[in-house]
Design a protein around this motif. Structure first.
Motif, PDB file in Angstrom:
ATOM      1  N   GLU A 119      71.386  -9.599 -34.955  1.00  0.00           N
ATOM      2  CA  GLU A 119      71.339  -8.751 -33.758  1.00  0.00           C
ATOM      3  C   GLU A 119      72.697  -8.095 -33.483  1.00  0.00           C
ATOM      4  OE1 GLU A 119      69.938 -11.130 -30.509  1.00  0.00           O
ATOM      5  OE2 GLU A 119      68.235 -11.933 -31.646  1.00  0.00           O
ATOM      6  N   GLY A 120      73.631  -8.270 -34.424  1.00  0.00           N
ATOM      7  CA  GLY A 120      74.943  -7.645 -34.295  1.00  0.00           C
ATOM      8  C   GLY A 120      75.923  -8.420 -33.452  1.00  0.00           C
ATOM      9  N   LYS A 121      75.658  -9.711 -33.238  1.00  0.00           N
ATOM     10  CA  LYS A 121      76.534 -10.522 -32.397  1.00  0.00           C
ATOM     11  C   LYS A 121      77.245 -11.578 -33.236  1.00  0.00           C
ATOM     12  CE  LYS A 121      76.670 -12.303 -27.760  1.00  0.00           C
ATOM     13  NZ  LYS A 121      75.946 -12.339 -26.487  1.00  0.00           N
ATOM     14  N   ASP A 122      78.559 -11.616 -33.168  1.00  0.00           N
ATOM     15  CA  ASP A 122      79.360 -12.578 -33.918  1.00  0.00           C
ATOM     16  C   ASP A 122      79.738 -13.742 -33.010  1.00  0.00           C
ATOM     17  OD1 ASP A 122      80.993 -13.977 -35.591  1.00  0.00           O
ATOM     18  OD2 ASP A 122      82.597 -12.479 -35.673  1.00  0.00           O
ATOM     19  N   ILE A 123      79.172 -14.907 -33.293  1.00  0.00           N
ATOM     20  CA  ILE A 123      79.498 -16.094 -32.484  1.00  0.00           C
ATOM     21  C   ILE A 123      80.189 -17.147 -33.336  1.00  0.00           C
ATOM     22  CG2 ILE A 123      77.695 -15.759 -30.748  1.00  0.00           C
ATOM     23  CD1 ILE A 123      76.043 -17.883 -32.296  1.00  0.00           C
ATOM     24  N   SER A 124      80.836 -16.719 -34.404  1.00  0.00           N
ATOM     25  CA  SER A 124      81.569 -17.669 -35.250  1.00  0.00           C
ATOM     26  C   SER A 124      82.911 -17.989 -34.604  1.00  0.00           C
ATOM     27  CB  SER A 124      81.769 -17.093 -36.653  1.00  0.00           C
ATOM     28  OG  SER A 124      82.375 -15.810 -36.583  1.00  0.00           O
ATOM     29  N   THR A 125      82.833 -18.639 -33.436  1.00  0.00           N
ATOM     30  CA  THR A 125      84.015 -18.959 -32.643  1.00  0.00           C
ATOM     31  C   THR A 125      84.242 -20.472 -32.589  1.00  0.00           C
ATOM     32  OG1 THR A 125      82.738 -19.114 -30.595  1.00  0.00           O
ATOM     33  CG2 THR A 125      83.625 -16.932 -31.178  1.00  0.00           C
ATOM     34  N   TYR A 126      85.445 -20.842 -32.198  1.00  0.00           N
ATOM     35  CA  TYR A 126      85.780 -22.254 -32.004  1.00  0.00           C
ATOM     36  C   TYR A 126      84.881 -22.860 -30.925  1.00  0.00           C
ATOM     37  CZ  TYR A 126      88.492 -26.233 -30.229  1.00  0.00           C
ATOM     38  OH  TYR A 126      88.884 -27.471 -29.786  1.00  0.00           O
ATOM     39  N   GLY A 127      84.638 -22.087 -29.864  1.00  0.00           N
ATOM     40  CA  GLY A 127      83.818 -22.590 -28.764  1.00  0.00           C
ATOM     41  C   GLY A 127      82.399 -22.889 -29.195  1.00  0.00           C
ATOM     42  N   PHE A 128      81.805 -22.014 -30.031  1.00  0.00           N
ATOM     43  CA  PHE A 128      80.438 -22.256 -30.469  1.00  0.00           C
ATOM     44  C   PHE A 128      80.369 -23.430 -31.434  1.00  0.00           C
ATOM     45  CE2 PHE A 128      76.722 -21.460 -33.220  1.00  0.00           C
ATOM     46  CZ  PHE A 128      75.747 -21.570 -32.252  1.00  0.00           C
ATOM     47  N   LEU A 129      81.365 -23.562 -32.289  1.00  0.00           N
ATOM     48  CA  LEU A 129      81.422 -24.716 -33.194  1.00  0.00           C
ATOM     49  C   LEU A 129      81.456 -26.016 -32.394  1.00  0.00           C
ATOM     50  CD1 LEU A 129      81.803 -25.983 -36.044  1.00  0.00           C
ATOM     51  CD2 LEU A 129      84.274 -25.695 -35.703  1.00  0.00           C
ATOM     52  N   GLY A 130      82.188 -26.005 -31.286  1.00  0.00           N
ATOM     53  CA  GLY A 130      82.333 -27.208 -30.468  1.00  0.00           C
ATOM     54  C   GLY A 130      81.255 -27.411 -29.437  1.00  0.00           C
ATOM     55  N   TYR A 131      80.222 -26.565 -29.445  1.00  0.00           N
ATOM     56  CA  TYR A 131      79.135 -26.672 -28.473  1.00  0.00           C
ATOM     57  C   TYR A 131      78.554 -28.099 -28.409  1.00  0.00           C
ATOM     58  CZ  TYR A 131      74.499 -25.728 -26.379  1.00  0.00           C
ATOM     59  OH  TYR A 131      73.372 -25.758 -25.593  1.00  0.00           O
ATOM     60  N   PRO A 132      78.216 -28.731 -29.554  1.00  0.00           N
ATOM     61  CA  PRO A 132      77.644 -30.088 -29.461  1.00  0.00           C
ATOM     62  C   PRO A 132      78.636 -31.122 -28.933  1.00  0.00           C
ATOM     63  CG  PRO A 132      77.192 -29.083 -31.610  1.00  0.00           C
ATOM     64  CD  PRO A 132      78.237 -28.241 -30.944  1.00  0.00           C
ATOM     65  N   LEU A 133      79.921 -30.873 -29.144  1.00  0.00           N
ATOM     66  CA  LEU A 133      80.930 -31.802 -28.638  1.00  0.00           C
ATOM     67  C   LEU A 133      81.039 -31.690 -27.112  1.00  0.00           C
ATOM     68  CD1 LEU A 133      83.076 -33.913 -29.176  1.00  0.00           C
ATOM     69  CD2 LEU A 133      84.717 -32.069 -29.587  1.00  0.00           C
ATOM     70  N   LEU A 134      80.968 -30.471 -26.593  1.00  0.00           N
ATOM     71  CA  LEU A 134      80.971 -30.285 -25.145  1.00  0.00           C
ATOM     72  C   LEU A 134      79.732 -30.926 -24.536  1.00  0.00           C
ATOM     73  CD1 LEU A 134      82.169 -29.142 -22.563  1.00  0.00           C
ATOM     74  CD2 LEU A 134      81.134 -26.929 -23.117  1.00  0.00           C
ATOM     75  N   MET A 135      78.604 -30.781 -25.223  1.00  0.00           N
ATOM     76  CA  MET A 135      77.372 -31.429 -24.764  1.00  0.00           C
ATOM     77  C   MET A 135      77.553 -32.945 -24.721  1.00  0.00           C
ATOM     78  SD  MET A 135      73.599 -31.203 -26.511  1.00  0.00           S
ATOM     79  CE  MET A 135      72.344 -32.428 -26.159  1.00  0.00           C
ATOM     80  N   SER A 136      78.230 -33.493 -25.722  1.00  0.00           N
ATOM     81  CA  SER A 136      78.494 -34.934 -25.736  1.00  0.00           C
ATOM     82  C   SER A 136      79.368 -35.334 -24.558  1.00  0.00           C
ATOM     83  CB  SER A 136      79.178 -35.331 -27.049  1.00  0.00           C
ATOM     84  OG  SER A 136      78.343 -35.080 -28.155  1.00  0.00           O
ATOM     85  N   ALA A 137      80.390 -34.523 -24.261  1.00  0.00           N
ATOM     86  CA  ALA A 137      81.260 -34.815 -23.121  1.00  0.00           C
ATOM     87  C   ALA A 137      80.468 -34.769 -21.818  1.00  0.00           C
ATOM     88  CB  ALA A 137      82.415 -33.809 -23.083  1.00  0.00           C
ATOM     89  N   ASP A 138      79.549 -33.815 -21.701  1.00  0.00           N
ATOM     90  CA  ASP A 138      78.699 -33.718 -20.503  1.00  0.00           C
ATOM     91  C   ASP A 138      77.951 -35.020 -20.259  1.00  0.00           C
ATOM     92  OD1 ASP A 138      79.409 -31.022 -20.255  1.00  0.00           O
ATOM     93  OD2 ASP A 138      77.651 -30.323 -21.373  1.00  0.00           O
ATOM     94  N   ILE A 139      77.466 -35.610 -21.342  1.00  0.00           N
ATOM     95  CA  ILE A 139      76.667 -36.836 -21.244  1.00  0.00           C
ATOM     96  C   ILE A 139      77.548 -38.059 -21.015  1.00  0.00           C
ATOM     97  CG2 ILE A 139      75.122 -38.368 -22.535  1.00  0.00           C
ATOM     98  CD1 ILE A 139      74.198 -35.776 -24.062  1.00  0.00           C
ATOM     99  N   LEU A 140      78.597 -38.167 -21.828  1.00  0.00           N
ATOM    100  CA  LEU A 140      79.419 -39.383 -21.803  1.00  0.00           C
ATOM    101  C   LEU A 140      80.285 -39.494 -20.553  1.00  0.00           C
ATOM    102  CD1 LEU A 140      80.497 -39.482 -25.563  1.00  0.00           C
ATOM    103  CD2 LEU A 140      78.687 -40.793 -24.434  1.00  0.00           C
ATOM    104  N   VAL A 141      80.634 -38.370 -19.934  1.00  0.00           N
ATOM    105  CA  VAL A 141      81.494 -38.435 -18.753  1.00  0.00           C
ATOM    106  C   VAL A 141      80.794 -39.166 -17.608  1.00  0.00           C
ATOM    107  CG1 VAL A 141      80.852 -36.278 -17.574  1.00  0.00           C
ATOM    108  CG2 VAL A 141      83.230 -37.073 -17.505  1.00  0.00           C
ATOM    109  N   TYR A 142      79.444 -39.245 -17.658  1.00  0.00           N
ATOM    110  CA  TYR A 142      78.690 -39.994 -16.648  1.00  0.00           C
ATOM    111  C   TYR A 142      78.154 -41.312 -17.214  1.00  0.00           C
ATOM    112  CZ  TYR A 142      79.164 -35.534 -14.434  1.00  0.00           C
ATOM    113  OH  TYR A 142      79.710 -34.387 -13.910  1.00  0.00           O
TER     114      TYR A 142
END
Length: 327
Positions: A119-142
């Motif tokens: 679709e012409g969108k480049d999401i090869s970013t550090y933030g997208f790579l770390g998406y599952p890690l942020l999700m893990s932090a969301d869960i583990l912080v509680y």
């Protein structure tokens, strides 16, 4: 209380009828679990970093939808992810001990890069790579031990468990539980055109659609292409309208199927019955939403209180994390 639940949704657009079963499950969970429900706006940035002007409006709309379906801020912590900075701090600290290869092997990583790349969108970013890690932090912080997910999210939850185990092992603590999946039977609801329900296709029925909009969209639904006259025998198994009857009008499903196969009910009448049922289903949600919209200050206060409730727990977790890491 049975345990602690954490879940969230990205504010990327209007919620549609496909989200309803997820929210209804959350409403049930808040009666027996300590629940944390987050509007995960940082996650939205992973794919919509160039569309930030709509995020605040989407946050407000999502919160209104959640409350309208029945989430209760008095029973659960309902908040915006970015309002609890501990999510970001734990994400950063966990990134120091998480191998890059663990993130790269997530099945959705390369798939979404390729899909959005078309679709012409480049999401090869550090933030997208770390998406599952942020999700893990969301869960583990509680210290959540239960996460309601669909099957497509199981690899992300397994990664979260691996990160919890690794942290506990490296720092010789038993700080984080290994959260277990509460598999939710989320039905796959097709869009009104038979394709996957998607904002980009504009083929969904929104939770906020009016009676007229529901009627118009139902009229557009794909039916049995082999049925020319209303007296022709129908084939419900290939009809989008019948799929919706089965999900949202179960009391009449058997009658609709029998009469369709016998050619005793036409597609126009069948769609009208469905539209009436969908309107009845969504009317209380619309009414609650309209009531809430008359008190914008109350919305702001509830989000603030939700963030404070979440931060009380998250800040204690971060104190333990820093102590374990000796920083």
């Amino acid at each position: 209380m049975q345990g602690t639940v954490m879940s969230g949704m990205r504010p990327t657009g209007k919620l549609h009828i496909g989200h309803l079963s997820v929210l209804q499950n959350w409403v049930r969970l808040q009666e027996t679990y300590r629940c944390f429900f987050a509007i995960v706006d940082w996650h939205a940035l992973t794919t919509s970093f160039d569309e930030t002007e709509i995020i605040q409006e989407n946050i407000r709309d999502m919160f209104l939808d959640w409350l309208s379906v029945g989430l209760d801020p008095a029973k659960s912590a309902v908040f915006v992810q970015s309002h609890v900075k501990e999510h970001a701090e734990l994400h950063l600290l966990l990134s120091m001990v998480t191998p890059v290869s663990w993130l790269e092997r997530c099945p959705t990583y390369k798939e979404q890069i390729q899909e959005l790349g078309k679709e012409g969108k480049d999401i090869s970013t550090y933030g997208f790579l770390g998406y599952p890690l942020l999700m893990s932090a969301d869960i583990l912080v509680y210290k959540a031990d239960t996460v309601p997910v669909g099957k497509d999210q199981l690899p992300h939850l397994e990664l979260c468990r691996e990160i919890a185990r690794r942290f506990n092992y490296l720092f010789n603590v038993r700080l984080f539980p290994e959260p277990q999946a509460l598999l939710s039977k989320v039905p796959v609801i097709p869009g009104i055109d038979g394709r996957k329900m998607s904002k980009s296709y504009n083929n969904y029925i929104s939770l906020t659609d009016s009676t007229e909009e529901i009627r118009d969209k139902t009229r557009m639904m794909i039916t049995d292409p082999a049925r020319i006259k209303k007296t022709d025998p129908g084939h419900p198994e290939v009809c989008t309208v019948f799929v919706y009857h089965g999900m949202f009008n179960q009391e009449e499903t058997d009658d609709v199927e029998i009469r369709c196969r016998r050619g005793e009910i036409g597609c126009v009448a069948c769609k009208a019955r469905l539209a009436q049922r969908l309107d009845q289903l969504l009317q209380p949600i619309r009414d609650k939403r309209n009531e809430l919209m008359n008190h914008p200050g109350q919305i702001h206060d509830m989000l603030k209180e939700g963030a404070e409730k979440a931060r009380q727990v998250a800040s204690r977790t971060l104190e333990e994390v820093r102590e374990a890491m000796r920083i």
